[in-house]
Design a protein around this motif. Structure first.
Motif, mmCIF file in Angstrom:
data_model
loop_
_atom_site.group_PDB
_atom_site.id
_atom_site.type_symbol
_atom_site.label_atom_id
_atom_site.label_comp_id
_atom_site.label_asym_id
_atom_site.label_seq_id
_atom_site.Cartn_x
_atom_site.Cartn_y
_atom_site.Cartn_z
ATOM 1 N N GLU A 163 0.838 -1.201 0.000
ATOM 2 C CA GLU A 163 0.000 0.000 0.000
ATOM 3 C C GLU A 163 0.874 1.253 0.000
ATOM 4 N N TRP A 164 0.225 2.365 -0.320
ATOM 5 C CA TRP A 164 0.848 3.675 -0.228
ATOM 6 C C TRP A 164 0.029 4.519 0.740
ATOM 7 N N ILE A 165 0.699 5.374 1.487
ATOM 8 C CA ILE A 165 0.019 6.288 2.408
ATOM 9 C C ILE A 165 0.209 7.704 1.870
ATOM 10 N N ILE A 166 -0.895 8.356 1.569
ATOM 11 C CA ILE A 166 -0.850 9.676 0.931
ATOM 12 C C ILE A 166 -1.294 10.748 1.919
ATOM 13 N N ASP A 167 -0.504 11.831 1.992
ATOM 14 C CA ASP A 167 -0.826 12.986 2.831
ATOM 15 C C ASP A 167 -0.631 14.266 2.028
ATOM 16 N N GLY A 168 -1.574 15.207 2.191
ATOM 17 C CA GLY A 168 -1.424 16.484 1.512
ATOM 18 C C GLY A 168 -2.768 17.131 1.228
ATOM 19 N N ALA A 169 -2.759 18.085 0.307
ATOM 20 C CA ALA A 169 -3.982 18.802 -0.050
ATOM 21 C C ALA A 169 -3.931 19.203 -1.516
ATOM 22 N N LYS A 170 -5.077 19.247 -2.140
ATOM 23 C CA LYS A 170 -5.217 19.686 -3.524
ATOM 24 C C LYS A 170 -6.276 20.785 -3.580
ATOM 25 N N ARG A 171 -6.171 21.669 -4.554
ATOM 26 C CA ARG A 171 -7.115 22.789 -4.646
ATOM 27 C C ARG A 171 -7.472 23.053 -6.104
ATOM 28 N N TRP A 172 -8.658 23.612 -6.304
ATOM 29 C CA TRP A 172 -9.199 23.903 -7.637
ATOM 30 C C TRP A 172 -9.499 22.611 -8.400
ATOM 31 N N ILE A 173 -9.901 21.577 -7.693
ATOM 32 C CA ILE A 173 -10.129 20.291 -8.358
ATOM 33 C C ILE A 173 -11.566 20.229 -8.876
ATOM 34 N N GLY A 174 -11.706 20.384 -10.184
ATOM 35 C CA GLY A 174 -13.032 20.435 -10.795
ATOM 36 C C GLY A 174 -13.738 19.098 -10.776
ATOM 37 N N GLY A 175 -14.971 19.106 -10.290
ATOM 38 C CA GLY A 175 -15.792 17.903 -10.265
ATOM 39 C C GLY A 175 -15.443 16.917 -9.181
ATOM 40 N N ALA A 176 -14.572 17.290 -8.236
ATOM 41 C CA ALA A 176 -14.105 16.333 -7.228
ATOM 42 C C ALA A 176 -15.233 15.815 -6.347
ATOM 43 N N ALA A 177 -16.120 16.705 -5.919
ATOM 44 C CA ALA A 177 -17.160 16.311 -4.969
ATOM 45 C C ALA A 177 -18.114 15.272 -5.548
ATOM 46 N N ALA A 178 -18.310 15.313 -6.866
ATOM 47 C CA ALA A 178 -19.246 14.382 -7.503
ATOM 48 C C ALA A 178 -18.542 13.166 -8.095
ATOM 49 N N ALA A 179 -17.213 13.107 -8.003
ATOM 50 C CA ALA A 179 -16.449 12.038 -8.644
ATOM 51 C C ALA A 179 -16.393 10.786 -7.779
ATOM 52 N N ASP A 180 -16.219 9.650 -8.439
ATOM 53 C CA ASP A 180 -15.981 8.392 -7.736
ATOM 54 C C ASP A 180 -14.519 8.274 -7.328
ATOM 55 N N VAL A 181 -13.646 8.783 -8.194
ATOM 56 C CA VAL A 181 -12.211 8.580 -8.032
ATOM 57 C C VAL A 181 -11.461 9.873 -8.349
ATOM 58 N N LEU A 182 -10.380 10.107 -7.633
ATOM 59 C CA LEU A 182 -9.467 11.205 -7.929
ATOM 60 C C LEU A 182 -8.154 10.634 -8.448
ATOM 61 N N VAL A 183 -7.600 11.252 -9.476
ATOM 62 C CA VAL A 183 -6.224 10.946 -9.873
ATOM 63 C C VAL A 183 -5.348 11.904 -9.075
ATOM 64 N N VAL A 184 -4.705 11.393 -8.044
ATOM 65 C CA VAL A 184 -3.909 12.219 -7.132
ATOM 66 C C VAL A 184 -2.424 12.065 -7.462
ATOM 67 N N PHE A 185 -1.770 13.198 -7.672
ATOM 68 C CA PHE A 185 -0.338 13.205 -7.940
ATOM 69 C C PHE A 185 0.381 13.538 -6.633
ATOM 70 N N ALA A 186 1.345 12.703 -6.283
ATOM 71 C CA ALA A 186 2.047 12.854 -5.015
ATOM 72 C C ALA A 186 3.519 12.528 -5.199
ATOM 73 N N ARG A 187 4.354 13.102 -4.333
ATOM 74 C CA ARG A 187 5.787 12.877 -4.421
ATOM 75 C C ARG A 187 6.187 11.690 -3.541
ATOM 76 N N ASP A 188 6.829 10.724 -4.154
ATOM 77 C CA ASP A 188 7.307 9.531 -3.455
ATOM 78 C C ASP A 188 8.406 9.946 -2.473
ATOM 79 N N THR A 189 8.214 9.662 -1.204
ATOM 80 C CA THR A 189 9.201 10.067 -0.204
ATOM 81 C C THR A 189 10.515 9.291 -0.348
#
Length: 396
Positions: A163-189
């Protein structure tokens, strides 16, 4: 405007771009889309803009787009960048929020999976993405990182077994509230490289808060997304995103979509301006007969036609297998800049009435500001082009 060529497929088209580049089946599909937009969606958009809400009918009609494709339409053409571009153009003529909502699914989300996922992931997910059975949103921009997201991306992903553990925040994400899935971009530690993950919006630790107070794209719902210790299995990591270079490859595709939207909104503004000047009378005659008004209309048509030439050739090149960051950036930069001028001229010919929703011009006038900035600001796209011209990077 009788002397200016119009088509049932895309509306004003003085150089006949649509007929020259699309089959009769494709033209028929676009004509059907225009009719549905005109009859079912456009009448609802002024109130939607006033209330900052997306009418249910919009998504209902957008999810039925597959059914608007004639059975005999060639599959390769239906999936082509050129046909997709003309579709975005027609959608944006109706309303930029409508085009943005559709493009968030068919452009941003679908492109992320097709160009970022493995062959197996793309094959498994694409049918549901195309049909809207699986809805998604593209989560890249962050509260403190927009133009500098390549180096500044702060959302992290830490590997923990399978598994991966993701932490952070995204903003201005259009359609996020009504979406089933988010494509989240994150930096591998572990290696500092950017990875991409399919994150369910109902997963523990995911929160989507609506953004209010926008003066553009008001019906399109944007969200602030918080991710706290969100666990995602390795199987839901997009396997072909291993670094920012791979993200840039996806963005290259998306900028051409936005250039088409910037072109389509100009067509919508010009159509609205033409309706107004032929109906509005001052000094005992329609204002469309005044020299100063006609000069502005001619400039609007020039901007629109130049923009169409750019995006048609760009998409034709991409369909032929030639993809270049600087070409996509140039098209986005120029069409968005011309869109700003075009909508300002539309507002001018309508005078004070140009800021009223009832005449449609106001929606395009405000929305051009959002298009000017999203998917690459004017400055960022200019620097991509400048780097190609000089061989020198001016990015800080």
């Amino acid at each position: 405007m009788d002397a200016v060529t119009r088509s049932d497929a895309i509306g004003i088209d003085p150089y006949g771009f649509a007929a020259a580049h699309l089959s009769s089946d494709a033209l028929s599909a676009l004509s059907g889309l225009r009719r549905v937009l005109a009859s079912d969606i456009v009448p609802a958009m002024a109130e939607a803009w006033e209330t900052a809400s997306m009418p249910d009918v919009v998504l209902e009609k957008l999810t039925a787009l597959e059914g608007m494709r004639p059975p005999g339409m060639d599959a390769a053409e239906a999936d082509s960048t050129l046909f997709s571009g003309f579709r975005n153009y027609v959608l944006a003529q109706a309303d930029v929020s409508v085009a943005t909502l559709y493009n968030a699914q068919s452009g941003l989300f679908r492109s992320s999976i097709l160009h970022g996922g493995s062959a197996e992931q793309a094959a498994a997910l694409d049918p549901d993405v195309r049909s809207f059975a699986l809805s998604g949103a593209f989560a890249l921009t962050e509260p403190d990182h927009g133009s500098d997201i390549a180096g500044g991306l702060a959302t992290t992903a830490r590997r923990d077994g399978d598994e991966w553990i993701i932490d952070g925040a995204k903003r201005w994400i259009g359609g996020a509230a009504a979406a089933d899935v988010l494509v989240v971009f994150a930096r591998d530690t572990a290696d500092g490289e950017v990875k991409a993950f399919l994150v369910s919006t109902d997963a523990p630790g995911v929160r989507c808060d609506p953004m209010n107070g926008k003066i553009a794209l008001r019906p399109m719902q944007n969200a602030h997304v918080t991710l706290q210790a969100v666990r995602v299995p390795e199987s839901l990591r997009l396997q072909r995103v291993e670094s920012w270079r791979d993200v840039a490859r996806i963005l290259r595709v998306m900028r051409s979509d936005v250039a088409w939207i910037a072109t389509g909104l100009q067509a919508g503004a010009l159509d609205a301006a033409l309706r107004y000047v032929t109906q509005r009378e001052q000094f005992g005659r329609p204002i469309g007969g005044f020299q100063l008004v006609q000069e502005k209309l001619a400039r609007m048509l020039g901007n629109l036609t130049a923009s169409l030439g750019l995006v048609v050739q760009l998409s034709a090149q991409q369909d032929a297998g030639h993809w270049a960051d600087e070409n996509s950036a140039l098209a986005k930069m120029q069409t968005a800049r011309l869109a700003r001028e075009t909508v300002a001229l539309a507002r001018e010919v309508a005078g004070g009435n140009g800021i009223l929703l009832e005449h449609d011009i106001a929606r395009f006038f405000a929305d051009a500001e959002a298009v000017y900035s999203y998917e690459g600001t004017h400055e960022i796209t200019s620097l991509i082009v400048g780097r190609a011209l000089t061989g020198e990077s001016a990015f800080i």
